[in-house]
Design a protein around this motif. Structure first.
Motif, PDB file in Angstrom:
ATOM      1  N   ASP A 162       0.880  -6.199  -9.966  1.00 54.03           N
ATOM      2  CA  ASP A 162       0.066  -6.298 -11.173  1.00 54.03           C
ATOM      3  C   ASP A 162      -1.079  -5.290 -11.100  1.00 54.03           C
ATOM      4  O   ASP A 162      -1.935  -5.376 -10.211  1.00 54.03           O
ATOM      5  CB  ASP A 162      -0.486  -7.718 -11.307  1.00 54.03           C
ATOM      6  CG  ASP A 162      -1.235  -7.907 -12.619  1.00 54.03           C
ATOM      7  OD1 ASP A 162      -1.232  -6.965 -13.434  1.00 54.03           O
ATOM      8  OD2 ASP A 162      -1.818  -8.984 -12.812  1.00 54.03           O
ATOM      9  N   PRO A 163      -1.145  -4.280 -12.022  1.00 55.90           N
ATOM     10  CA  PRO A 163      -2.217  -3.266 -11.976  1.00 55.90           C
ATOM     11  C   PRO A 163      -3.604  -3.896 -12.093  1.00 55.90           C
ATOM     12  O   PRO A 163      -4.544  -3.463 -11.422  1.00 55.90           O
ATOM     13  CB  PRO A 163      -1.907  -2.361 -13.180  1.00 55.90           C
ATOM     14  CG  PRO A 163      -0.461  -2.597 -13.476  1.00 55.90           C
ATOM     15  CD  PRO A 163      -0.189  -4.012 -13.112  1.00 55.90           C
ATOM     16  N   ALA A 164      -3.735  -4.893 -12.927  1.00 54.93           N
ATOM     17  CA  ALA A 164      -5.048  -5.527 -13.099  1.00 54.93           C
ATOM     18  C   ALA A 164      -5.500  -6.177 -11.799  1.00 54.93           C
ATOM     19  O   ALA A 164      -6.669  -6.059 -11.398  1.00 54.93           O
ATOM     20  CB  ALA A 164      -4.989  -6.558 -14.221  1.00 54.93           C
ATOM     21  N   ALA A 165      -4.543  -6.834 -11.117  1.00 59.95           N
ATOM     22  CA  ALA A 165      -4.894  -7.476  -9.855  1.00 59.95           C
ATOM     23  C   ALA A 165      -5.246  -6.434  -8.798  1.00 59.95           C
ATOM     24  O   ALA A 165      -6.197  -6.618  -8.015  1.00 59.95           O
ATOM     25  CB  ALA A 165      -3.733  -8.352  -9.369  1.00 59.95           C
ATOM     26  N   ALA A 166      -4.493  -5.319  -8.755  1.00 58.90           N
ATOM     27  CA  ALA A 166      -4.787  -4.263  -7.782  1.00 58.90           C
ATOM     28  C   ALA A 166      -6.158  -3.642  -8.044  1.00 58.90           C
ATOM     29  O   ALA A 166      -6.923  -3.359  -7.117  1.00 58.90           O
ATOM     30  CB  ALA A 166      -3.701  -3.193  -7.841  1.00 58.90           C
ATOM     31  N   PHE A 167      -6.498  -3.453  -9.343  1.00 62.59           N
ATOM     32  CA  PHE A 167      -7.799  -2.879  -9.693  1.00 62.59           C
ATOM     33  C   PHE A 167      -8.935  -3.805  -9.256  1.00 62.59           C
ATOM     34  O   PHE A 167      -9.950  -3.358  -8.715  1.00 62.59           O
ATOM     35  CB  PHE A 167      -7.849  -2.637 -11.206  1.00 62.59           C
ATOM     36  CG  PHE A 167      -9.165  -2.109 -11.684  1.00 62.59           C
ATOM     37  CD1 PHE A 167      -9.553  -0.806 -11.390  1.00 62.59           C
ATOM     38  CD2 PHE A 167     -10.021  -2.918 -12.403  1.00 62.59           C
ATOM     39  CE1 PHE A 167     -10.778  -0.327 -11.822  1.00 62.59           C
ATOM     40  CE2 PHE A 167     -11.239  -2.434 -12.844  1.00 62.59           C
ATOM     41  CZ  PHE A 167     -11.619  -1.141 -12.563  1.00 62.59           C
ATOM     42  N   GLU A 168      -8.768  -5.105  -9.480  1.00 63.38           N
ATOM     43  CA  GLU A 168      -9.800  -6.063  -9.079  1.00 63.38           C
ATOM     44  C   GLU A 168      -9.958  -6.079  -7.565  1.00 63.38           C
ATOM     45  O   GLU A 168     -11.075  -6.195  -7.049  1.00 63.38           O
ATOM     46  CB  GLU A 168      -9.429  -7.462  -9.586  1.00 63.38           C
ATOM     47  CG  GLU A 168      -9.532  -7.624 -11.094  1.00 63.38           C
ATOM     48  CD  GLU A 168     -10.952  -7.440 -11.599  1.00 63.38           C
ATOM     49  OE1 GLU A 168     -11.892  -7.785 -10.839  1.00 63.38           O
ATOM     50  OE2 GLU A 168     -11.121  -6.939 -12.720  1.00 63.38           O
ATOM     51  N   ALA A 169      -8.832  -5.949  -6.835  1.00 63.66           N
ATOM     52  CA  ALA A 169      -8.906  -5.919  -5.372  1.00 63.66           C
ATOM     53  C   ALA A 169      -9.667  -4.686  -4.896  1.00 63.66           C
ATOM     54  O   ALA A 169     -10.468  -4.753  -3.945  1.00 63.66           O
ATOM     55  CB  ALA A 169      -7.493  -5.950  -4.778  1.00 63.66           C
ATOM     56  N   MET A 170      -9.434  -3.543  -5.557  1.00 62.00           N
ATOM     57  CA  MET A 170     -10.156  -2.326  -5.200  1.00 62.00           C
ATOM     58  C   MET A 170     -11.652  -2.468  -5.465  1.00 62.00           C
ATOM     59  O   MET A 170     -12.491  -2.035  -4.667  1.00 62.00           O
ATOM     60  CB  MET A 170      -9.584  -1.138  -5.982  1.00 62.00           C
ATOM     61  CG  MET A 170      -8.180  -0.731  -5.558  1.00 62.00           C
ATOM     62  SD  MET A 170      -7.503   0.626  -6.572  1.00 62.00           S
ATOM     63  CE  MET A 170      -8.671   1.924  -6.171  1.00 62.00           C
ATOM     64  N   LYS A 171     -11.995  -3.080  -6.599  1.00 60.70           N
ATOM     65  CA  LYS A 171     -13.402  -3.290  -6.913  1.00 60.70           C
ATOM     66  C   LYS A 171     -14.074  -4.159  -5.846  1.00 60.70           C
ATOM     67  O   LYS A 171     -15.198  -3.886  -5.413  1.00 60.70           O
ATOM     68  CB  LYS A 171     -13.540  -3.955  -8.285  1.00 60.70           C
ATOM     69  CG  LYS A 171     -13.294  -3.016  -9.457  1.00 60.70           C
ATOM     70  CD  LYS A 171     -13.346  -3.761 -10.773  1.00 60.70           C
ATOM     71  CE  LYS A 171     -14.688  -4.420 -11.001  1.00 60.70           C
ATOM     72  NZ  LYS A 171     -14.748  -5.095 -12.324  1.00 60.70           N
ATOM     73  N   ASP A 172     -13.366  -5.197  -5.422  1.00 62.43           N
ATOM     74  CA  ASP A 172     -13.925  -6.066  -4.382  1.00 62.43           C
ATOM     75  C   ASP A 172     -14.104  -5.307  -3.074  1.00 62.43           C
ATOM     76  O   ASP A 172     -15.119  -5.465  -2.374  1.00 62.43           O
ATOM     77  CB  ASP A 172     -13.006  -7.278  -4.162  1.00 62.43           C
ATOM     78  CG  ASP A 172     -12.969  -8.190  -5.379  1.00 62.43           C
ATOM     79  OD1 ASP A 172     -13.908  -8.119  -6.211  1.00 62.43           O
ATOM     80  OD2 ASP A 172     -12.003  -8.983  -5.498  1.00 62.43           O
ATOM     81  N   ALA A 173     -13.109  -4.445  -2.733  1.00 66.64           N
ATOM     82  CA  ALA A 173     -13.196  -3.681  -1.482  1.00 66.64           C
ATOM     83  C   ALA A 173     -14.351  -2.682  -1.529  1.00 66.64           C
ATOM     84  O   ALA A 173     -15.074  -2.490  -0.544  1.00 66.64           O
ATOM     85  CB  ALA A 173     -11.871  -2.956  -1.229  1.00 66.64           C
ATOM     86  N   ILE A 174     -14.541  -2.035  -2.680  1.00 67.51           N
ATOM     87  CA  ILE A 174     -15.644  -1.077  -2.828  1.00 67.51           C
ATOM     88  C   ILE A 174     -16.987  -1.788  -2.679  1.00 67.51           C
ATOM     89  O   ILE A 174     -17.928  -1.280  -2.047  1.00 67.51           O
ATOM     90  CB  ILE A 174     -15.562  -0.358  -4.189  1.00 67.51           C
ATOM     91  CG1 ILE A 174     -14.339   0.569  -4.213  1.00 67.51           C
ATOM     92  CG2 ILE A 174     -16.836   0.421  -4.498  1.00 67.51           C
ATOM     93  CD1 ILE A 174     -14.056   1.168  -5.577  1.00 67.51           C
ATOM     94  N   SER A 175     -17.099  -2.967  -3.265  1.00 67.58           N
ATOM     95  CA  SER A 175     -18.339  -3.723  -3.174  1.00 67.58           C
ATOM     96  C   SER A 175     -18.668  -4.084  -1.730  1.00 67.58           C
ATOM     97  O   SER A 175     -19.816  -3.970  -1.279  1.00 67.58           O
ATOM     98  CB  SER A 175     -18.229  -4.993  -4.020  1.00 67.58           C
ATOM     99  OG  SER A 175     -19.394  -5.784  -3.910  1.00 67.58           O
TER     100      SER A 175
END
Length: 222
Positions: A162-175
């Protein structure tokens, strides 16, 4: 000749029947007899003396009399420092009349409610008569629900892509990475200050080493 064992069992049954205590309702009837026979006023201690004559033990008299008071079969009133109890046969009759009127009122209310519910039931049945069209209409929501569950299960199989889920995971990792970078930057500045304060003779050498390390740790930005 009757076997002695039968005689013993008969004798034991007679003894046990004599020892059987009165039930609460029997005790209430016995105490009411005291009031009805005398039609007089009594103190509790007087009733406790009269109770055993009717088979009600002294220790039970208070509770039995109180249960009769709670049911309005015996009246009590305080006169001075003493509490008197009394009851007349008419008290029981009045109590039964009150209970009868209440039950009669409850029956009438229940009958009216039954008629109302029957009318509502008949009104709700209109337009809902059994037919093929009704059966089909009732089955449609079930089919839609089954299709929804099927699609939901299918989407779950592709949740990892799921692209949306992958994007949210990246945002969490960046934070998390950003917070860690700030934390280590603060640690480096704290260590630098501590070294300067405790080794002033090596301050210049430490500053030089710090300038060499900054481009490596920050990518040349500071």
């Amino acid at each position: 000749m009757v076997p002695w064992i039968y005689i013993f069992v008969y004798f034991l049954g007679c003894v046990q029947s004599k020892k059987r205590g009165l039930s609460l309702e029997e005790k209430r009837e016995k105490m009411l007899q005291i009031f009805y026979e005398s039609q007089d006023f009594f103190l509790l201690k007087e009733l406790e003396k009269l109770g055993p004559r009717k088979g009600v033990i002294t220790q039970s008299v208070k509770d039995v009399v109180q249960s009769l008071v709670d049911d309005d079969l015996v009246l009590k009133d305080k006169i001075g420092t003493s509490v008197y109890f009394w009851s007349l046969p008419s008290c029981a009759g009045n109590q039964l009349q009150n209970v009868y009127r209440k039950l009669e009122s409850d029956v009438q209310s229940s009958e009216r409610r039954l008629v109302e519910l029957a009318d509502q039931c008949n009104a709700l049945k209109k337009g809902r008569e059994e037919s093929d069209e009704r059966e089909e209409a009732l089955s449609n929501p079930k089919k839609v629900e089954e299709k929804y569950n099927e699609l939901k299960d299918g989407m779950a199989e592709y949740a990892d892509n799921d692209p949306a889920a992958a994007f949210e995971a990246m945002k969490d990792a960046i934070s998390v990475a950003h917070a860690a970078a700030n934390r280590w930057t603060d640690n480096i500045f704290t260590l630098r200050q501590w070294c300067s304060n405790n080794f002033p003779e090596a301050k210049e050498q430490l500053e030089h080493m710090y300038q060499e390390l900054i481009p490596i740790s920050t990518g040349g930005n500071y």
